[in-house]
Write an enzyme that holds these catalytic residues in place. Structure first.
Site, PDB file in Angstrom:
ATOM      1  N   GLU A  46       9.036  -2.987  -9.142  1.00 48.97           N
ATOM      2  CA  GLU A  46       9.049  -1.533  -8.997  1.00 48.97           C
ATOM      3  C   GLU A  46      10.266  -1.110  -8.166  1.00 48.97           C
ATOM      4  O   GLU A  46      10.565  -1.725  -7.130  1.00 48.97           O
ATOM      5  CB  GLU A  46       7.747  -1.134  -8.304  1.00 48.97           C
ATOM      6  N   LYS A 115       5.031   6.152 -13.279  1.00 45.78           N
ATOM      7  CA  LYS A 115       3.829   5.700 -12.575  1.00 45.78           C
ATOM      8  C   LYS A 115       2.774   6.799 -12.621  1.00 45.78           C
ATOM      9  O   LYS A 115       3.088   7.979 -12.453  1.00 45.78           O
ATOM     10  CB  LYS A 115       4.198   5.378 -11.130  1.00 45.78           C
ATOM     11  N   CYS A 170       2.474  -0.788 -10.366  1.00 44.97           N
ATOM     12  CA  CYS A 170       1.828  -1.088  -9.086  1.00 44.97           C
ATOM     13  C   CYS A 170       0.429  -0.511  -8.921  1.00 44.97           C
ATOM     14  O   CYS A 170      -0.537  -1.061  -9.426  1.00 44.97           O
ATOM     15  CB  CYS A 170       2.731  -0.641  -7.945  1.00 44.97           C
TER      16      CYS A 170
END
Length: 637
Positions: A46, A115, A170
């Site tokens: 990330e 995300k 994540c």
């Protein structure tokens, strides 16, 4: 990618916070190394182009532009390389800043995937900088080119059937309904996660659990790549914990604090088979998803993952012992229910001094202990005949005495000889009639003694014998409850060894160890110089090979060509290739031709993920043709 294997890589490069030039250089080095190793899907952490720990520097326009420049150069570096690459960066769209993964292939940025869940708890304060990503794709401008931007994007490989890649970032995996769920339901078979997860005590175990669980629930491959060395340690430390999993199994896992490249071979065909088999997993078309094509050259992936020689037997001693205890309990509980239901108080078990009958007797004794029925109510019947050796006869008798069961001997030589006379069979003609007459006589004796005693005949045949049809129809094939029906031969040995090691009975342990040392044989042919003349594995093939074939055919749905390929890897140095191929042919021919014996199988408990019961796992016609499988095997010469 032949046979569905695809090599993937999780690359955790060293980074310098906010140094996009250094970070891009390290990323390109990682791409080059992974590509030369044969990786087709390469995943970076990330925000790896900028570094995850930039803080308020994410608000600086110069950093954002530098990240775009670095991404363009990274994309250019991938030109001519046969791989799909995922890199993380901050990206601005319409006045909002997003934490995104860029999918890069052959010099192009194919899409941006933002995300979904932006954490703002504990040590995380991403909401200070980033905005949650949109689901449906919109078009974003990247150096004058329109590029899809959205979470509901899948990348479809041309040249490899079934490979559909979905991406999350994540925190998304920590959520109960993260993007991976909808990705998988939309058809994604491989999921990648670009992460920057800091290290705290015990967090690595939880992280591993998350990845295993995600890959299992989604029946998918999962590549998790996390940030590592070079991130700011002002308040946090990042360990570069990378994990590659497939359907609940960890294929590879990096050591924390050691930045490196982690490789894994994902089996896409196996995942597709699992989804076909599990009918409750329903992939349905979703109009909100955009599928972006990319191509991969079709070639044979060098397989570096291991396929255990004994897939039914855990390699780890502690796990193996735990498994053995669990299986013995399942077998005993299955038999216990039959006794509770029938109200019966007695059992009859034919004992030969071999492994299978030994295990059946041990399970019966354990069952009777559970029911608090005296072991004397178990009648162990030894039935010597033409092929019985002193060794196996003595072991059968000593075992019965050590267990405290009732021993009964019925010599069947005369009865079989009379039967030969009745049907005109020469006692000197050692053919299938000669052998099967003994097996059927033994079964008749057991059944009639059970009638006399108001008892149940407990069957001894194991799953490997059922797979090969290595049982006499209406002979040892039949019983009133088959406790070993779900146990493969390679596991029988370990169950008996476990019982010996934990019995706390010196006499029993000694005889069980000698049984384990005795060659597998039905003992239906006369001994030679007092020794066993008929060794099963010389006739039908090594059981470890047949159990290997059985597992990967039924449990994984592999075709013969693929089974042969992995068998050569697993048994390298143990069996020559032509020997493996010889017994593979035998396996397929027998498995198909002997289904009629399994179609009328006695009741018995399933103990593992592979079972042959016609009422449960294997609904197979007795007259199915093996031709298409054999045609493929013949081409393997």
């Amino acid at each position: 990618m032949k046979h569905g294997f695809i090599k993937v890589a999780a690359v955790t490069p060293e980074v310098k916070v906010a140094d996009t030039v250094f970070n891009r250089e390290q990323i390109c080095l990682g791409i080059r190394e992974a590509f030369l190793k044969g990786a087709k899907i390469i995943v970076f952490p990330e925000l790896c182009l900028s570094g995850y720990t930039c803080g308020d520097l994410f608000l600086q326009e110069r950093l954002l532009d530098a990240c775009k420049e670095a991404l363009a150069e990274t994309a250019e570096f991938t030109a001519g390389k046969d791989a799909l690459v995922f890199v993380g960066l901050p990206f601005e769209l319409k006045g909002k800043l997003y934490n995104v993964a860029a999918a890069v292939w052959n010099g192009e940025v194919l899409c941006f995937i933002p995300k979904a869940f932006i954490p703002a708890y504990g040590e995380f304060y991403e909401t200070r900088h980033f905005y949650p990503g949109n689901r449906e794709a919109v078009m974003a401008d990247f150096w004058g080119k329109k590029v899809p931007f959205g979470r509901n994007v899948l990348l479809k490989a041309e040249g490899m059937e079934g490979l559909l890649v979905g991406c999350e970032i994540c925190e998304d995996i920590w959520m109960p309904d993260g993007p991976a769920v909808s990705h998988a339901l939309a058809g994604a078979t491989l999921l990648v996660n670009l992460s920057a997860s800091d290290e705290t005590v015990g967090k690595d175990a939880y992280r591993e659990l998350l990845v295993k669980s995600a890959s299992a629930r989604m029946i998918a491959g999962y590549v998790y790549c996390s940030g590592g060395e070079g991130e700011s340690t002002q308040d946090l430390v990042f360990g570069g914990h990378d994990i590659i999993a497939e359907n609940g199994c960890i294929l590879a896992q990096s050591k924390r604090f050691e930045s490196r490249i982690l490789y894994g071979d994902i089996d896409i065909n196996k995942l597709r088979m699992e989804r076909r088999r599990m009918n409750t997993f329903a992939c349905v078309p979703d109009s909100s998803y955009l599928e972006i094509p990319f191509s991969l050259n079709t070639e044979e992936t060098k397989i570096e993952r291991e396929f255990p020689c004994m897939p039914f037997v855990p390699a780890d001693k502690a796990k193996r012992e735990e498994r053995c205890n669990e299986i013995l309990t399942i077998q005993s509980m299955g038999l216990k229910k039959r006794y509770v239901h029938t109200g019966c108080k007695k059992a009859v078990v034919g004992v030969s001094g071999g492994l299978d009958s030994t295990l059946a007797l041990l399970v019966t004794a354990r069952c009777f202990d559970m029911l608090e029925i005296p072991r004397e109510n178990i009648t162990a019947v030894t039935m010597p005949c033409f092929g019985t050796t002193d060794r196996t006869y003595a072991n059968a008798c000593q075992m019965a005495r050590a267990l405290g069961v009732t021993l009964k001997e019925v010599n069947i030589k005369e009865a079989v000889t009379v039967h030969f006379q009745d049907i005109g069979q020469s006692a000197e003609k050692h053919d299938v009639t000669y052998e099967n007459a003994q097996a059927r006589e033994r079964t008749q004796v057991l059944m009639d003694i059970a009638n006399q005693e108001n008892a149940l005949v407990v069957g001894t045949g194991d799953m490997s014998e059922l797979a090969l049809g290595w049982a006499t129809y209406n002979g040892d094939h039949m019983s009133m409850y088959g406790v070993n029906a779900g146990v493969p031969k390679t596991l029988v040995r370990h169950l008996v060894k476990y019982y010996a090691d934990t019995s706390e009975n010196g006499e029993l342990e000694k005889v069980l160890l000698d049984v384990l040392d005795t060659p597998v044989s039905p003992e239906l042919l006369p001994p030679v110089d007092g020794a066993i003349a008929q060794k099963t594995e010389d006739l039908v093939g090594p059981y470890e090979l047949h159990d290997f074939f059985l597992y990967y055919m039924l449990r994984c749905g592999f075709r013969p060509e693929k089974i042969y390929r992995i068998a050569k890897l697993s048994f390298a140095g143990q069996y020559e290739d032509d020997v493996i191929l010889k017994w593979l042919k035998v396996f397929y021919k027998r498995f198909f031709s002997q289904q009629f014996k399994r179609s009328c199988l006695p009741d018995g408990p399933k103990v593992g993920s592979v079972a042959l019961s016609p009422r449960g796992d294997l609904r197979m016609p007795s007259d199915a043709c093996v031709r298409v499988w054999m045609e493929e095997i013949e081409k393997l010469r």
